[in-house]
Scaffold this active site. Sequence first.
Site, mmCIF file in Angstrom:
data_model
loop_
_atom_site.group_PDB
_atom_site.id
_atom_site.type_symbol
_atom_site.label_atom_id
_atom_site.label_comp_id
_atom_site.label_asym_id
_atom_site.label_seq_id
_atom_site.Cartn_x
_atom_site.Cartn_y
_atom_site.Cartn_z
ATOM 1 C CG ASP A 1 -1.683 1.208 1.471
ATOM 2 O OD1 ASP A 1 -2.322 1.679 0.509
ATOM 3 O OD2 ASP A 1 -1.655 1.741 2.601
ATOM 4 C CG ASN B 1 -7.739 0.338 1.552
ATOM 5 O OD1 ASN B 1 -7.179 0.363 2.647
ATOM 6 N ND2 ASN B 1 -7.374 1.116 0.555
#
Length: 267
Positions: free
Chosen positions: A8, A217
Amino acid sequence: MYYIVASDLDGTLLSPQFYLTEYTKKIIKRLVNKGIYFVIATGRHYNEAKEIQKMLNVPVFLITSNGARIYDLNKKLIYSCDIEQKVVKELLQKCLLNHDILIQLYSHNNWYVSNNNYSASSLYVSFSFRSKIFEFKTIIKKKISKIFFTCKNVKKLLCLEKYIISHWGKYVNVSFSFLNCLEIMSKTVSKGNSLQLIANMLGLSIKNCISFGDGMNDKEMLDMSGKGCMMDNSHYLLKKSLPNLEIIGSNKFDSVAMYLNKIYFKK
């Protein structure tokens, strides 16, 4: 050995000031030169993720909009998935009534917002990507890859999350990337499914992947990978939902790069 490294950006690979440190760039370049595939997996739009790719100056895979778009090492689009237009319309009809919540949408090339009030919702630095105010009658005709809602009042977003899941849960994937940012994608879209697609394309198993993240997420990606590592600064719900994952340091301290240096270069 893990042949794929996925990370990420915000809260993970990027510093709290939203940039890549020289140390992080050096380690990623060493990995790629060693033959390791590097994957940026972000909720950001491609137009922003590609700027990070330029900073790295090495070929990497890009998972953008939480997996609604995937780009290969040659910057070619290899996967796309949009939210059903009827869902976009109904979501906007519901949420435009609440002026405390800023609505933002990604199409393939653009970033749209419901108004210019960023005081309550500017979550991160945008990399040369500017938003446009949308009109309801035109936006519902466009193909939308991601919708995200930001608000100072987290309780309002939690209530909205429950409402969306109860009414449109079979059509959408819902997750918090930040404490005050609720993100909506098509049902099958996630960073985890995107990483699986990339692994399959390379003839590898997703178990050959190590991944890093800090938000909800990132949950599927961290859970599906051969090894998932979460940041010390991770969302509390992520820590609660994946209690057995290793927690490394904060993004304040180049923790992803330091961890990669340790396992790949023994330093």
